[in-house]
Structures are given as structure tokens and as C-alpha cells.
Design a protein around this motif. Structure first.
Motif, PDB file in Angstrom:
ATOM      1  N   GLY A 122       0.833  -1.207   0.000  1.00 11.01           N
ATOM      2  CA  GLY A 122       0.000   0.000   0.000  1.00 11.01           C
ATOM      3  C   GLY A 122       0.865   1.254   0.000  1.00 11.01           C
ATOM      4  O   GLY A 122       0.587   2.222  -0.716  1.00 11.01           O
ATOM      5  N   ILE A 123       1.880   1.250   0.805  1.00 10.57           N
ATOM      6  CA  ILE A 123       2.760   2.429   0.876  1.00 10.57           C
ATOM      7  C   ILE A 123       3.542   2.575  -0.430  1.00 10.57           C
ATOM      8  O   ILE A 123       3.681   3.680  -0.965  1.00 10.57           O
ATOM      9  CB  ILE A 123       3.679   2.320   2.101  1.00 10.57           C
ATOM     10  CG1 ILE A 123       2.801   2.462   3.344  1.00 10.57           C
ATOM     11  CG2 ILE A 123       4.785   3.357   2.035  1.00 10.57           C
ATOM     12  CD1 ILE A 123       3.486   2.779   4.602  1.00 10.57           C
ATOM     13  N   LEU A 151       1.375   4.191  -2.934  1.00 10.81           N
ATOM     14  CA  LEU A 151       1.248   5.640  -2.737  1.00 10.81           C
ATOM     15  C   LEU A 151       2.510   6.375  -3.177  1.00 10.81           C
ATOM     16  O   LEU A 151       2.437   7.452  -3.761  1.00 10.81           O
ATOM     17  CB  LEU A 151       0.956   5.941  -1.262  1.00 10.81           C
ATOM     18  CG  LEU A 151      -0.478   5.634  -0.817  1.00 10.81           C
ATOM     19  CD1 LEU A 151      -0.578   5.605   0.698  1.00 10.81           C
ATOM     20  CD2 LEU A 151      -1.436   6.676  -1.403  1.00 10.81           C
ATOM     21  N   THR A 191      -4.795   0.278  -2.839  1.00  6.68           N
ATOM     22  CA  THR A 191      -5.187   1.651  -2.550  1.00  6.68           C
ATOM     23  C   THR A 191      -5.240   1.819  -1.039  1.00  6.68           C
ATOM     24  O   THR A 191      -5.331   0.829  -0.306  1.00  6.68           O
ATOM     25  CB  THR A 191      -6.591   1.912  -3.115  1.00  6.68           C
ATOM     26  OG1 THR A 191      -7.475   0.971  -2.495  1.00  6.68           O
ATOM     27  CG2 THR A 191      -6.613   1.733  -4.626  1.00  6.68           C
ATOM     28  N   PRO A 192      -5.189   3.058  -0.570  1.00  4.03           N
ATOM     29  CA  PRO A 192      -5.301   3.255   0.887  1.00  4.03           C
ATOM     30  C   PRO A 192      -6.527   2.552   1.458  1.00  4.03           C
ATOM     31  O   PRO A 192      -6.486   1.993   2.539  1.00  4.03           O
ATOM     32  CB  PRO A 192      -5.406   4.768   1.023  1.00  4.03           C
ATOM     33  CG  PRO A 192      -4.685   5.303  -0.173  1.00  4.03           C
ATOM     34  CD  PRO A 192      -4.934   4.311  -1.279  1.00  4.03           C
ATOM     35  N   GLU A 193      -7.576   2.583   0.709  1.00  4.04           N
ATOM     36  CA  GLU A 193      -8.820   1.984   1.192  1.00  4.04           C
ATOM     37  C   GLU A 193      -8.664   0.471   1.375  1.00  4.04           C
ATOM     38  O   GLU A 193      -8.968  -0.083   2.441  1.00  4.04           O
ATOM     39  CB  GLU A 193      -9.912   2.267   0.169  1.00  4.04           C
ATOM     40  CG  GLU A 193     -11.284   2.130   0.742  1.00  4.04           C
ATOM     41  CD  GLU A 193     -12.350   2.352  -0.340  1.00  4.04           C
ATOM     42  OE1 GLU A 193     -11.982   2.741  -1.464  1.00  4.04           O
ATOM     43  OE2 GLU A 193     -13.520   2.117  -0.036  1.00  4.04           O
ATOM     44  N   THR A 210      -5.827  -1.241   1.491  1.00  5.97           N
ATOM     45  CA  THR A 210      -4.781  -1.509   2.478  1.00  5.97           C
ATOM     46  C   THR A 210      -5.348  -1.385   3.881  1.00  5.97           C
ATOM     47  O   THR A 210      -5.092  -2.214   4.758  1.00  5.97           O
ATOM     48  CB  THR A 210      -3.613  -0.511   2.314  1.00  5.97           C
ATOM     49  OG1 THR A 210      -3.225  -0.488   0.940  1.00  5.97           O
ATOM     50  CG2 THR A 210      -2.432  -0.906   3.165  1.00  5.97           C
ATOM     51  N   SER A 211      -6.124  -0.363   4.069  1.00  5.74           N
ATOM     52  CA  SER A 211      -6.721  -0.132   5.377  1.00  5.74           C
ATOM     53  C   SER A 211      -7.647  -1.283   5.752  1.00  5.74           C
ATOM     54  O   SER A 211      -7.700  -1.713   6.902  1.00  5.74           O
ATOM     55  CB  SER A 211      -7.479   1.189   5.345  1.00  5.74           C
ATOM     56  OG  SER A 211      -8.265   1.318   6.493  1.00  5.74           O
ATOM     57  N   GLN A 254      -6.825   5.032   7.057  1.00  3.10           N
ATOM     58  CA  GLN A 254      -6.272   5.442   5.752  1.00  3.10           C
ATOM     59  C   GLN A 254      -5.340   6.644   5.852  1.00  3.10           C
ATOM     60  O   GLN A 254      -4.283   6.684   5.224  1.00  3.10           O
ATOM     61  CB  GLN A 254      -7.410   5.793   4.801  1.00  3.10           C
ATOM     62  CG  GLN A 254      -8.159   4.594   4.283  1.00  3.10           C
ATOM     63  CD  GLN A 254      -9.169   5.026   3.225  1.00  3.10           C
ATOM     64  OE1 GLN A 254      -8.884   5.826   2.347  1.00  3.10           O
ATOM     65  NE2 GLN A 254     -10.373   4.471   3.316  1.00  3.10           N
ATOM     66  N   GLU A 255      -5.762   7.647   6.660  1.00  2.00           N
ATOM     67  CA  GLU A 255      -4.964   8.882   6.735  1.00  2.00           C
ATOM     68  C   GLU A 255      -3.539   8.573   7.183  1.00  2.00           C
ATOM     69  O   GLU A 255      -2.575   9.189   6.721  1.00  2.00           O
ATOM     70  CB  GLU A 255      -5.548   9.895   7.734  1.00  2.00           C
ATOM     71  CG  GLU A 255      -7.019  10.109   7.682  1.00  2.00           C
ATOM     72  CD  GLU A 255      -7.774   9.073   8.485  1.00  2.00           C
ATOM     73  OE1 GLU A 255      -8.341   8.167   7.834  1.00  2.00           O
ATOM     74  OE2 GLU A 255      -7.795   9.136   9.728  1.00  2.00           O
ATOM     75  N   ILE A 313      -1.841   5.829   6.757  1.00  3.13           N
ATOM     76  CA  ILE A 313      -1.073   5.194   5.680  1.00  3.13           C
ATOM     77  C   ILE A 313      -0.614   6.258   4.688  1.00  3.13           C
ATOM     78  O   ILE A 313       0.558   6.287   4.276  1.00  3.13           O
ATOM     79  CB  ILE A 313      -1.925   4.118   4.973  1.00  3.13           C
ATOM     80  CG1 ILE A 313      -2.392   3.077   5.990  1.00  3.13           C
ATOM     81  CG2 ILE A 313      -1.148   3.469   3.845  1.00  3.13           C
ATOM     82  CD1 ILE A 313      -3.422   2.100   5.455  1.00  3.13           C
ATOM     83  N   ILE A 314      -1.523   7.145   4.354  1.00  5.09           N
ATOM     84  CA  ILE A 314      -1.205   8.192   3.373  1.00  5.09           C
ATOM     85  C   ILE A 314      -0.096   9.105   3.901  1.00  5.09           C
ATOM     86  O   ILE A 314       0.872   9.415   3.215  1.00  5.09           O
ATOM     87  CB  ILE A 314      -2.479   9.015   3.038  1.00  5.09           C
ATOM     88  CG1 ILE A 314      -3.492   8.112   2.342  1.00  5.09           C
ATOM     89  CG2 ILE A 314      -2.137  10.237   2.195  1.00  5.09           C
ATOM     90  CD1 ILE A 314      -4.881   8.694   2.216  1.00  5.09           C
TER      91      ILE A 314
END
Lengths: 364, 729, 187
Positions: B257-258, B261, B291-293, B295-296, B303-304, B306-307
């Protein structure tokens, strides 16, 4: 109480006179009364000054000087607020049942030192009892509270306080112990001092903390006294008294020097040690009366009396630990007090969390 | 030859401080016996008794500047500990296996004779490979090296493996795949505090490698960032700028996920990726899904966070990705390592000072010990036993023919399976305590019990030694000398402070003497000192990936350690890896790996709804065989416990300090509950340092990583049962 | 010899108890640790803090001692009770505002942190500050402490030397948690 006493003393001239008015100071009073007491006892012991061993007068002078130092130190010390409280309250309780037991434990068999290690206890017993034995023999002789008279029939008469106490056989066992008491005490002290010196040479902790003058000098002084004392016997028995007068003088000087130094160095703990009996009485007595509950957890952790006394003593020193939360820090048990500090640092009410604290006393 | 500054780097933490010198005492410079930090320490030795009596900080060691954790401070107490085994022990009654009972003291001759007799009998009857060697890496390179040679030359068996399979093998596998070489850290630890961002995954650094912490905190003090991924809010996570509180066993999704991003937001170092790596496009495609979603959803992290974590790592001028057993002790540990390594490769934050990738080596010599032939398929210098050229090179040093070299064996846990199947009937165990540390203990203990003959070399009677027929008294680290490779890849010197206690002997000496009695003297008899072993070992590693040839004891002393590879006398070693952007795959490029996500081998279900994870506490080391005997450490942490979130505890109606039954499909144990919000609600944690019925490894899952054969210690499904009894003492 | 002090940066503590372990190893400490490490909020998180003797300038323990057993070293260190003088009254434990002195009932003896006087008298850092892996405990000059204050740039009440979070001036300097709030981020 204290304050009232003082006021009475200060305003004595306007009120009833007391015996205290006769003296310039507490020190003067103590000295006068003690010297007077000794003189009276000597008067009795020597059958009106007829049996004084003038060879020992040096010790007499030494003792008087020692008393001067002792009272000087003890009075200054006893005037300190925390000391005064324990002295006063402890002395009031001195006739309680527990005194004898505590005194034997603290002053005679040194139980608490045994817990610090058998070696240290052994060395302390040897030095302590060696010195006590030596004093018990020497001072009665010095002040002639005790002396021996020789009869023709091979018996000694032991005279104590002017009275013929008992007759002993000149070559009997009691007589042997009497002549050799000082030798025995010398050997005990030498053994004890050697143990102490060995420990101080070997043990890292002792090394780390020791200061030569403070810790080692008393040991060397005791060693010197004991060896010169023993030498007197050796000269007497093996060398037909060769150089004995000179050695006797050296020995005497070393004793006098030690006596004079005693109240000012490490050995001062000997005359001051009975305080620990008073302290124990104080804690036990007031502990039975009323225990203080910790303001946070409710645990009983100290007597109300001691808690108040400590707060008072600190107050005299202009130290006050009254918290905004409405208590004095001395009113918190120790774990709660520590956690309270953590809470002051962190802003989290650590002292309110009902969880047993982690081990704080793990040993290495 | 390029002139390199060989003087060790001394940073702001280094201060000139005189040590305290007590009379009749000498200080012996050495390093700690425990973890991969290998903190410098001075042992205080009484010069009259020649016994170790204490510890004094080693302020002049550039990595740790005198600092030590409580294990290090008390480590010296192992040496003259009353529990030491001082003479060989023999147990005649095999029915007592698995207990402490029945051992009698014996002479070395009697013990050796018995071993030789039984080993020979077994091999005559069942073939060479019926014997096995199970080793460890909490010992010097010299011992590790010789153990490999002992197994293959003296015993002639293919079955040798070591406890690094429960520790570092995933990191090794991941690095080999990504870089083509396995050096735990691409940069020296003295760089760590100078970086701008630390991304630490699956490492409870404050408890497992405490002496790294002053450098970690310094990053934040300078205004840098600390990102920590851990299911628990460990002391390091508590202060992190971002704590990624993922579900155990979902690291791969987080790393993907990271990475996604980083790629999406333009943090890719295009030039670096193009010139120095392979596999980018494929990986880019694969991670798009994360995606963050998504992955979360898998990891349970907001999510925030991770982002934000990706943004910080991407923006940081310099950054170090670090990880440890949390990501490695999974059945996809190798993938996790490569996936986190991807972050550095894609952003080009590697191959330069203050940036790179590092794993926190768990065992004292976890790095060096895995390089020199204790692994079932490896030979000294990180050579492969399956590569004929490599075999030939080593055979030359050993003086055997390639035909005599046994085949590759199997991994640690698989050896227990072979024991249980009676393929392996004899075991020589040293430097390890698998009866605590291996997963699925009920099975492992059964396997150990089923052995026909077992030898254990240890200095204490460990839980594993309880299964032995013969126990050989070995020495602690302070009674022998040799080199160790710390977590940086720095070869350092362990010095001897005291003569072996009682009749104990160093492992290398036992092996030489046994080899002689097994008729293999000509390969071993020339090794009379640890230094002799060191000389042969340097030669054996020469030309390998992990080349130690230039790391003479002299140079180690002069330079405060030597970083491998160090190829010859004039080579000062390699503190920073890949400075020339050359990696160790044949084409000189690193590999960015496309790694599809796999969930843990065992996911929670209705019957076992909780996730169980395991780890260390600061007071104990590995199986606790050493640290549980040290009074201070035992006083501080006498027993295991289970960490439970208060909400979870409420669900089960259990209280702080209450004893509960924790169980999985493989086993059960009773633990005191420790309530804390510093753990996920769906997860429970138990430290693994305890033996017998307290061992959490009775419960753990032996699902193995396909490459590293690492069991999945860090994630399995579990359930709690409230017991009727309350607060048992 | 430049005077150095014990400086505590409470933010850094990781709860490893190295300081306590090291305390037991100091020459004069007889294997007994003399300080404390506390869980700040044990059921909630892993935050910990050391609680060391702060070596008060006007130490309540010494002031309350009837036997004058607690001496103050020229370096400012408030020493452990002199064994021959301590009479076991425990006034010091009641007096200390932080609850530091420990008492051995069997030996009838108080013991406390002496700042490793056998080390610090020669300018060598005490054992706790020597080993502390997180730099919670440091051994610094006054200039270094001042530099720290500048570095953390704190005017939010988090920078503390002694008052007002303590009960009086101390030789040990304490810095409360929260210092990182004043740090300017690099990017």
C-alpha cells in the motif's frame, strides 16, 4: 511543650528561680554535675581518698577532657530539632517494657549488624566488646572505684566502692581473668580491627566510601592502644619490666588521645548509639497508638506522631510540602508519594491508578 | 588502492571518559553476550582470583558508547553462576528424557566414548544421515564455522541447521532476493540518528534493541520523523510520529500500500530505478490494487495514517527502512522483507550514507552465524552447497573431496519432523534451546523425546538439555575468544576474561576432540586455539559473498571492528553497502519484487476469534535459559503474561492479573492477564521466553515460509477461556 | 574538572530499568538498586518514567535526620546514611517529598542514591546515566543543559530545571515530557 520550657527558662529571673540559673550554660551544668558525681564516687570508692593509684592520674585528666568534648558535641547535637524530638519522646518511654529487649539487641548483640553480614557483625562484636571490657576494667581502676589489696595468705581482696567485696585466690581462675582482662580485650580489639582493615582493603563498597581520617584513623588508634597495652604485659612477663615505664607512658598517651578524639570522629557513634533504642521505642510506641492513613490509598504507613513531628521539623527548617490538592506530602505513603510525583510530571493521575507498582527493589 | 579513513566514526554521542579502575582488578574489553547490538562492555576481573566480578561501561565503543540494557548490565553474572554445568553429565535411564532427573557426572573421556559409540552404531545401522546437528548463532563466527565443518566432515551428515530459522532467515532470504547479498544493514548504526525519517516495521526496538534508542530519539530531536508499524503500542511506537497499528500478519499489504502511494504520488527515483533495478513495472502493476482503502481494510490501519506515512517517507531527503522479527517471523516473512526493501529501492533511498535498509539482528551473532555454513544449504562465505564451484572451493580448505561433501539438508523445524519420522535418530544440539524456542512445542518435544541418542552442549541445564542422554558443559562467551558480526555487519572481537569454569570447554574444542575420536583427526587436529579456527575460517570465507579474509583480529582491534565484505589485508572493509550502486545479482542490479498479498496461514474464525502474537520483553533474551537465571531480570519479569485490550477483557469478563487459559489448535497454557490499551482489540500478546508449561510456543503455528522456512510465530488464531479460579498466586 | 549534573529527559524513557540494574552494580551499592521507574498509566499505555533522587540543595531527608547520618558531599550529592550513625528512625523516608530513601528493616538502615559518589567525585558519570540506552538520564555540564533548552525552544512551560514542578531547588535537572512539541520539523 518545648516552647513553654524555653520561655520558662528565659523568664526565670522574673519568676521562680531554678537550679539552672546557677550555670552559664547547659554545657557548664552538665560538666559540673558529672565531674561532681565522679568526685563523690571517688571519695566513696577510695575510702576518703586513701587509696588512689596516682600512676593513673593521666587517665583521669583524659576522661575529664573527654567529657568536655562529649558534652559539647552531644548538647549541640541534641539541640537540633529532629534530635531533640526523638531524645525527649524517646526518654519518656525509656522505662517501657520494650527498652530492655531493644537495648540488648541494639547495644549488646548488634542484631542489625548481623543482618549486614556475619563478618561485619563478628568484627563489630570483637571491637565493641573488647572496648567495653577494657573500659569496665580501666575506669573503675582509674577512679579507684575498684582495687585489689593483697593479704598474706595468698588471697586478694577485691574492694569495690570502698567495700571488701570478695576474697579471691591469687593463683585462682578469677584472679587470672582479672589480671588478664585487659590482655583479652586487647586481643579481641586487635582481631576485630584487623578484620575491619581487611574488609576495607578488599571490599569495594567500603573502599569507595571510606575516608582515611574518618574511617581508618579510629581503627589505627584502637590498634595502637591494644598493641601497646599487650606489650606492657609482654615486657612484664618476658622482659622483666624492661622499658616498661616508657611503654606505659606511650600507652597512656594513646588512650588519652583517643578519649579526647572520640566524640569528634567515627567513634562518636558509641556514646550516641543508645539513640537507636530511643528511636525504636518512639516508633513502636506511637505506632501502636495511632497510625497515619495515606491520603491516597489509605494504607497505614507511619505513626501520626512521627508524621506530625517530621512536618514540624521541616517547618523549623522552612521546608513545607503542602500541596494544592490539600495534603502535605508527608501524609502520603511512599509508593503513593512517588506516583504522585510521576503524576505531577506527566499530568496523568498515576497515583490514582489501582495497580500494584512494578518491582522497585530487584537486586543485582 | 584508495585511501579510506580507517579510524572509526566517532559521533556526537562519543565522549572521552576514563573508566573506574579498582585496585587488584583489570578491565577486559569485550561485547555483550546477548542480542545483535553487541554493546561494548568491560568485564571487571579480579586479578587475584582471575574471576569475573562485574561490569563497567565501555564508553569508547563507537556504536553504543557505554550504554547497556538491563540484560547487558547483568550479563557477567552468567559466568560464575551456581547453575553452571561443570562436568559432563550422562543419563543412563532413557525413560527419564524430558525431565531434569537421572543425570550423573562423568569424565570427558567417558562422555566422548559414549557419544562416539552411539553415533557410530547409529550411522552403521541407519546411514550417515541419521545424525543431525542443531546449532545456534549466539556464539562466535569461529564456533559457527567449525560446527558446519564438524557436521559435514566429522559426522558426514547432511542434516545440520540452526536456530536462525526461527530468527533471521527471512531477512536473509529477502535481502538475497532483493540485493543478491545478505548483509543485515546496508549502513553503519552511527548513521541512524543522522537520517531524516525512520520507517520501523515489526520491531519493538525499545525492548529488543534498547541501545539503538538514543539514536532513534535523536532523529526526532533533530526534527526528523519516526514511523512505526506494530500491532502493539510499544515504547517506541508510543512516541512515533505515526504509529501504523496493523493486524498481525498483514505487513505485506501495508508495504504494498505504501509503495503504491509512493509511486502514485511521484516519489519514484526514476533514474535509480531505471539504471539499478529490475522488476519495477511488474511491481507497479501489482501494487496498484493496494489503494489506501484496500490496504486499510486488510491491515486495519486508518487510511490517513497510511497516506501520511507514505508522504513522509517519500519526502524525506534521507530515510532508513528498518524491520525485525515482527515482519520476518511470518509464513511470508521473505516477502515482507522484500516488500519493505522495495520502498527504499523505488525511491532510491539506498546506496548512500544516512539512507538504506536494515534488519535488527536478533541473536548476538545472527549475522555472522548464518553466513558460514550452519544453514542446511550453505557453506562458509555464504556459498551454496548446491553450487559445485562453491563446494569445490570449500573442499579445498577442508581437505576433502567434493564427493565427500554431504547434500543440502532440511530446515530447523523440518528436522523435528524427520526426528519424529525416525529418519533422524541422533542429535548433537548446541547453543540453542528448541524445547522453548521452536513453534508447536507439543510436537517438537515429542520429536526430541523420540530420538535414539541426543547430545546437548550447554552451560546450563536448559529445557532442551532435559531431553539429552549426554550433556557436555560448554563455556559462556566470556571464557573464550573469537569474532562476532553485529547487526551492522561489523565484525568485532569477543575477548576472553576468565578461564573456563570447572571442566567446561569451548564448543570448538569439544568438536575437535570428538572429531579426533571419530577418526577425522586429520581434518581437525591442527586447530589448537580459537585463533587457529579463525585463520582457517577466514580462508574458507575468502572469495565468498561474506568475505572475511581481510578481517584479521589485528585490524578489528585497530578499526573498532571491520565491516564485511573485507577481501584482503589492505581492504578496510565496507561500512556502507552499494555506494557504487552495484548490487550482487549477476547483472549488478537490485530486484524490485512484485509480491501478491497472502493472509496469515491461520486467520481468526468463530472458534478462535483472536490473533495471537508473540515477542520479547526487555528483561529476557530468546528462550530465557540465560536471563531467567539472573536475579535482577527474574525479579523484574518472573513469568509470562497475556496482554489484552480492556474492551476485549470486558467481553471475556476477565480482570487485570486474573489467570486465564489461552489456547489454539495446537496447544494451551495459563497466563496472568495484563490489561493494556497498548494493543489492538483483536490481538493478544504473550512473551516467549519461558519454558515448560509456560511456553507460548505450545500454541504457535509452524506454518513455514516457502523460502526461508521460517515458522509463523507472529500470527495465529487463538481463544481465551475464563477460569473459575480468581487471581491464583 | 567541569561540574556536571544528572539531567533527566523524561520524554525518552522506555522503561527498560537499565538504570536500576546498573545501580546495583555501582561499587558502593551492595547489589541494591536505589531508585525507581514507574509506569505512568499502566492499564493504558507503556509510558514510563524514572524517579531518581534529585539531590535537593536543601535536602529534607538530611534536615530531618536526628543522627546527622545523611551527609552532603562537596559535589552536592546527598549521600546515603552513614551506617554507623543511622539510628533507623525513618524520618528521612517520611520527610523526602519524592519518597526516595529506602529502608532495610532487618539492617535497621536507610539507603539511598549517592549519585555513585565513587564515580562522580572524579567526574565519571554515575552508572545509571552511563548505561541509559534512551538518553533519559544524561550527565551534562550546565552549558550543555542550556544548549538543550535552546535546541528544544520551549516557552510552553515544558522546560523545567527544578521549580515549579519540584518542591525546591535540586542539583539534578529534570525535563518534563512534551519537549518534542518545540522541535521544528525538518520538512
Amino acid at each position: 511543650m518545648q516552647a513553654t520550657n524555653k520561655m520558662q527558662m528565659n523568664s526565670a529571673s522574673t519568676k521562680k528561680s531554678t537550679i539552672n540559673d546557677a550555670f552559664a550554660s547547659k554545657f557548664a551544668k552538665s560538666m559540673f554535675l558529672t565531674v561532681l558525681g565522679i568526685a563523690v564516687l571517688m571519695f566513696i570508692g577510695t575510702r576518703m581518698f586513701t587509696h588512689i593509684d596516682l600512676n593513673l592520674y593521666g587517665y583521669m585528666v583524659g576522661t575529664i577532657v573527654f567529657l568536655g568534648g562529649f558534652f559539647y558535641r552531644f548538647i549541640a547535637w541534641g539541640e537540633r530539632p529532629p534530635t531533640k524530638i526523638i531524645l525527649k519522646k524517646g526518654l519518656k518511654l525509656v522505662f517501657s517494657k520494650r527498652t530492655a529487649k531493644t537495648a540488648v539487641s541494639h547495644l549488646a548483640i548488634y542484631d542489625f549488624i548481623k543482618k549486614r553480614g556475619f563478618y561485619r557483625w563478628m568484627q563489630h562484636v570483637l571491637i565493641g566488646w573488647g572496648c567495653i571490657l577494657a573500659c569496665l576494667v580501666t575506669f573503675p581502676l582509674v577512679f579507684s572505684w575498684m582495687y585489689f589489696t593483697m593479704d598474706d595468705n595468698g588471697y586478694y581482696t577485691v574492694v569495690v566502692m570502698g567495700m571488701d567485696l570478695l576474697e579471691i585466690k591469687a593463683d585462682g581462675i578469677i584472679a587470672w581473668f582479672s589480671y588478664n582482662a585487659l590482655n583479652i580485650s586487647a586481643i579481641m580489639v586487635i582481631a576485630g580491627v584487623c578484620m575491619a582493615l581487611y574488609r576495607r582493603a578488599k571490599n569495594m563498597q567500603a573502599r569507595a566510601e571510606q575516608k582515611f581520617i574518618y574511617d581508618l584513623m579510629p581503627l589505627y588508634l584502637l590498634l595502637f592502644i591494644s598493641i601497646t597495652g599487650l606489650l606492657l604485659t609482654i615486657q612484664n612477663v618476658f622482659l622483666h619490666g624492661w622499658m616498661q615505664p616508657q611503654m606505659s607512658l606511650i600507652h597512656q598517651f594513646s588512650v588519652i588521645l583517643t578519649l579526647i578524639y572520640l566524640p569528634f570522629g567515627k567513634l562518636a557513634h558509641i556514646p550516641f548509639r543508645p539513640m537507636s533504642v530511643l528511636a525504636r521505642n518512639y516508633r513502636e510506641h506511637y505506632g501502636e497508638q495511632n497510625m497515619k492513613a495515606c491520603k491516597v490509598c489509605g494504607d497505614h504507613f507511619v505513626s501520626v506522631e512521627q508524621s506530625n513531628d517530621v512536618i514540624h521539623v521541616l517547618g523549623v527548617n522552612h521546608i513545607e510540602f503542602n500541596m494544592e490538592d490539600g495534603f502535605n506530602l508527608a501524609e502520603l505513603c511512599l509508593p503513593c508519594r512517588r506516583k504522585y510525583r510521576i503524576s505531577r510530571f506527566s499530568g496523568v493521575p498515576t497515583h490514582q491508578v489501582k495497580v500494584k507498582e512494578a518491582n522497585q527493589n530487584a537486586r543485582g | 588502492m584508495q585511501e579510506v579513513n580507517v579510524k572509526p566514526k566517532r559521533d556526537q554521542f562519543f565522549k572521552e571518559i576514563e573508566n573506574v579502575h579498582h585496585p587488584n582488578e583489570k578491565l577486559v574489553k569485550t561485547h555483550c553476550s546477548y542480542c545483535g547490538m553487541q554493546c561494548g562492555m568491560n568485564l571487571r576481573v579480579d586479578t587475584r582470583t582471575n574471576k569475573i566480578i562485574g561490569v563497567e561501561p565501555r564508553y569508547d565503543w563507537p556504536v553504543t558508547v557505554g550504554k547497556m540494557c538491563p540484560k547487558g548490565v547483568t550479563a557477567y553474572q552468567q559466568t560464575n553462576h551456581p547453575d553452571r554445568i561443570l562436568r559432563p553429565l550422562i543419563r543412563d535411564d532413557a525413560s527419564l528424557k524430558g525431565t531434569k532427573e537421572g543425570f550423573r557426572e562423568a569424565s570427558w573421556d567417558e562422555a566422548y566414548d559414549l557419544i562416539v559409540k552411539r553415533f557410530t552404531e547409529l550411522q552403521e545401522k541407519y546411514g550417515k544421515d541419521t545424525l543431525s546437528v542443531f546449532s545456534g548463532v549466539s556464539m562466535t563466527n569461529e564456533k559457527c564455522y567449525l560446527t558446519g565443518k564438524f557436521a559435514r566432515v566429522a559426522l558426514g551428515t547432511r542434516y545440520i541447521d540452526y536456530n536462525g530459522r526461527f530468527c533471521m532467515s527471512s531477512a536473509a532470504g529477502g535481502f538475497l532476493r532483493s540485493f543478491g547479498i545478505d548483509r543485515g544493514s546496508t549502513l553503519p548504526w552511527t548513521d541512524i540518528h543522522e537520517t531524516d525519517c525512520l520507517f520501523i516495521a515489526g520491531s519493538n526496538t525499545a525492548e529488543c534493541h534498547p541501545t539503538s534508542m538514543f539514536r532513534v530519539w535523536n532523529v526526532q530531536e533533530r526534527g526528523g520523523y519516526l514511523i512505526v508499524a506494530d500491532p502493539r503500542e510499544t515504547p517506541i511506537a508510543r512516541r512515533a510520529d505515526i504509529h501504523l497499528d496493523l493486524r498481525p500478519g498483514t505487513d505485506l499489504a501495508l508495504a504494498n500500500g505504501i509503495l503504491n502511494l509512493l509511486i502514485q504520488n511521484g516519489y519514484v527515483d526514476e533514474e535509480f530505478v531505471k539504471n539499478h533495478t529490475n522488476g519495477f513495472e511488474e511491481t507497479k502493476e501489482l501494487v496498484k490494487e493496494f489503494t489506501p482503502e484496500y490496504t486499510s481494510e486488510i491491515t486495519g490501519i486508518a487510511q490517513e495514517k497510511i497516506i501520511r506515512a507514505a508522504e513522509i517517507y517519500g519526502k524525506a531527503p534521507n530515510a532508513v527502512v528498518m524491520f525485525a522479527r515482527g515482519v520476518e517471523q511470518q509464513h511470508k516473512g521473505v516477502d515482507n522483507v522484500s516488500a519493505y526493501t522495495n520502498l527504499a529501492l523505488v525511491t532510491g533511498k539506498i546506496g548512500r550514507p544516512k539512507s538504506g535498509v536494515a534488519t535488527f539482528t536478533g541473536q548476538g551473532n545472527g549475522q555472522g552465524g548464518r553466513e558460514h555454513g550452519q544453514k542446511s544449504d550453505l557453506l562458509p562465505g555464504y556459498r551454496k552447497i548446491t553450487n559445485p564451484k562453491h563446494v569445490e572451493e570449500v573442499c579445498k580448505v577442508w581437505g576433502i573431496t567434493p564427493e565427500e561433501m554431504p547434500q543440502a539438508g532440511v530446515s530447523a523445524y523440518e528436522m523435528f519432523e524427520l526426528m519424529e519420522q525416525k529418519t533422524i535418530r541422533g542429535l548433537y544440539l548446541l547453543c540453542s534451546n528448541p524445547a522453548v524456542s521452536a513453534p508447536n512445542q507439543n510436537f517438537v518435544r515429542k520429536a526430541l523425546k523420540s530420538l535414539d541418542f541426543m547430545v546437548c552442549a550447554d552451560f546450563y541445564l536448559s529445557e532442551s538439555a532435559e531431553f539429552a542422554d549426554v550433556i557436555l558443559p560448554s563455556v559462556t562467551w566470556s571464557e573464550d575468544e573469537g569474532t562476532v558480526t553485529n547487526l551492522e555487519g561489523r565484525i568485532i572481537k569477543i575477548n576472553k576474561a576468565q578461564e573456563p569454569l570447572g571442566e567446561s570447554k569451548p564448543d570448538w574444542l569439544m568438536q575437535v576432540e570428538l572429531a579426533e575420536r571419530l577418526g577425522k583427526g586429520k581434518y581437525f587436529s591442527h586447530l589448537k586455539t580459537a585463533k587457529d579456527v579463525a585463520e582457517e575460517f577466514r580462508l574458507a570465507s575468502k572469495g565468498g559473498y561474506a568475505d572475511y579474509y581481510g578481517a584479521t583480529w589485528d585490524k578489528i582491534e585497530k578499526q573498532d571492528g571491520v565491516f564485511w565484505p573485507c577481501r584482503d589485508e589492505n581492504d578496510p572493509g565496507t561500512p556502507h553497502m552499494f555506494l557504487d550502486k552495484k548490487f550482487y545479482h549477476p547483472d549488478g542490479k537490485a530486484k524490485i519484487c512484485a509480491l501478491p498479498y497472502r493472509p496469515p496461514a491461520e486467520e481468526p474464525d468463530a472458534e478462535y476469534p483472536l490473533r495471537l502474537t508473540t515477542g520479547r520483553v526487555v528483561f529476557h533474551y530468546l528462550s530465557g535459559n540465560q536471563t531467567r537465571r539472573i536475579q535482577f531480570l527474574r525479579d523484574m519479569c518472573p513469568e509470562p503474561y497475556v496482554e489484552v485490550h480492556p474492551e476485549t477483557a470486558a467481553k471475556y469478563n476477565i480482570e487485570h492479573e486474573e489467570v486465564v487459559r489461552l489456547y489454539t489448535r495446537r496447544g494451551e497454557a495459563k497466563y496472568k492477564v495484563k490489561i493494556t490499551e497498548a494493543i489492538r482489540k483483536d490481538t493478544v500478546f504473550v512473551p516467549y521466553h519461558f519454558g515448560h508449561e509456560e511456553s507460548i510456543n505450545l500454541l504457535t503455528n509452524a506454518a513455514l515460509d516457502p523460502i526461508s522456512r521460517m515458522p509463523e510465530f507472529k500470527a495465529c488464531a487463538a481463544q481465551i477461556e475464563k477460569l473459575s479460579m480468581k487471581k491464583v498466586q | 574538572m567541569v561540574k556536571k549534573r544528572l539531567y533527566l529527559e523524561l520524554e525518552n524513557c522506555i522503561g527498560c530499568r537499565s538504570c536500576l540494574a546498573a545501580c546495583t552494580q555501582c561499587g558502593g551499592h551492595e547489589q541494591r538498586n536505589r531508585n525507581y521507574v514507574y509506569d505512568v498509566n499502566p492499564l493504558v499505555n507503556r509510558q514510563t518514567m524514572p524517579l531518581m533522587c534529585l539531590h535537593c540543595v536543601n535536602p529534607a531527608c538530611a534536615r530531618s535526620c536526628p543522627a546527622q547520618a545523611i551527609q552532603i558531599h562537596e559535589t552536592g550529592a546527598v549521600l546515603s546514611a552513614l551506617v554507623e550513625k543511622c539510628i533507623g528512625c525513618q524520618n528521612c523516608t517520611i520527610a523526602c517529598p519524592y519518597g526516595i530513601p529506602k529502608f532495610d528493616t532487618e539492617q535497621n538502615l536507610m539507603y539511598k542514591c549517592d549519585l555513585c559518589i565513587d564515580r562522580t567525585k572524579d567526574g565519571i558519570p554515575p552508572m545509571c546515566a552511563s548505561v541509559c540506552p534512551s538518553n533519559t538520564l544524561q550527565w551534562l555540564t550546565d552549558e550543555e543543559i542550556e544548549a538543550k533548552q535552546k535546541q528544544f525552544n520551549l516557552d510552553n512551560g515544558k522546560w523545567v530545571t527544578s521549580m515549579p514542578y519540584l518542591e525546591g531547588e535540586t542539583n539534578v535537572r529534570v525535563n518534563l515530557p512534551g519537549i518534542l512539541q518545540g522541535v521544528t520539523k525538518l520538512f
